[in-house]
Design a protein around this motif. Sequence first.
Motif, mmCIF file in Angstrom:
data_model
loop_
_atom_site.group_PDB
_atom_site.id
_atom_site.type_symbol
_atom_site.label_atom_id
_atom_site.label_comp_id
_atom_site.label_asym_id
_atom_site.label_seq_id
_atom_site.Cartn_x
_atom_site.Cartn_y
_atom_site.Cartn_z
ATOM 1 N N GLU A 167 -25.550 -38.509 -75.032
ATOM 2 C CA GLU A 167 -24.315 -37.800 -75.347
ATOM 3 C C GLU A 167 -24.690 -36.418 -75.841
ATOM 4 N N ASN A 168 -24.001 -35.405 -75.362
ATOM 5 C CA ASN A 168 -24.259 -34.027 -75.748
ATOM 6 C C ASN A 168 -23.871 -33.839 -77.212
ATOM 7 N N PRO A 169 -24.817 -33.471 -78.095
ATOM 8 C CA PRO A 169 -24.488 -33.310 -79.514
ATOM 9 C C PRO A 169 -23.585 -32.102 -79.786
ATOM 10 N N ASN A 170 -23.493 -31.166 -78.839
ATOM 11 C CA ASN A 170 -22.680 -29.969 -79.029
ATOM 12 C C ASN A 170 -21.290 -30.070 -78.408
ATOM 13 N N ARG A 171 -21.023 -31.163 -77.681
ATOM 14 C CA ARG A 171 -19.733 -31.315 -77.014
ATOM 15 C C ARG A 171 -19.345 -32.796 -77.044
ATOM 16 N N PRO A 172 -18.389 -33.181 -77.926
ATOM 17 C CA PRO A 172 -18.004 -34.594 -78.012
ATOM 18 C C PRO A 172 -17.517 -35.129 -76.665
ATOM 19 N N CYS A 173 -17.782 -36.396 -76.425
ATOM 20 C CA CYS A 173 -17.335 -37.113 -75.227
ATOM 21 C C CYS A 173 -17.935 -36.538 -73.946
#
Length: 126
Positions: free
Chosen positions: A41-47
Amino acid sequence: ADDSYTCPYDPATGGFYQREMKIEIRCNPKVAGLQVQSVTENPNRPCSYTIGAQSKYGCGAKVTSAKPAKSGGKVAGAFFGGVFATLIVGAVGFYVYQRQQMGLPLLPFDNAPIGSGAAGSGSGSG
């Protein structure tokens, strides 16, 4: 049933973040199908998720002649059509597997807000 893993509110748009999935296929000539290597999961962009996989289809075609083939795009169309179909089947299978493992309903929008923060048709206080 409620979707206990709804995406968080996005103040920039006034709605909720939409789920996003990227699939990266790396070349491995020994893998005939699609072998998933990682899911992050991208830590800078939820979902926002990235699926890392490897397959012989990520290698491209070998060129044995300096002359371009006159296939009219049929070979490229068949290749990319097969890759696209594999990606769709893999993505849907992964999605169903993930939802089942989390004990969530198959459709994430069951009784969840729809669109830009408007309340859904499910029961609950408003």
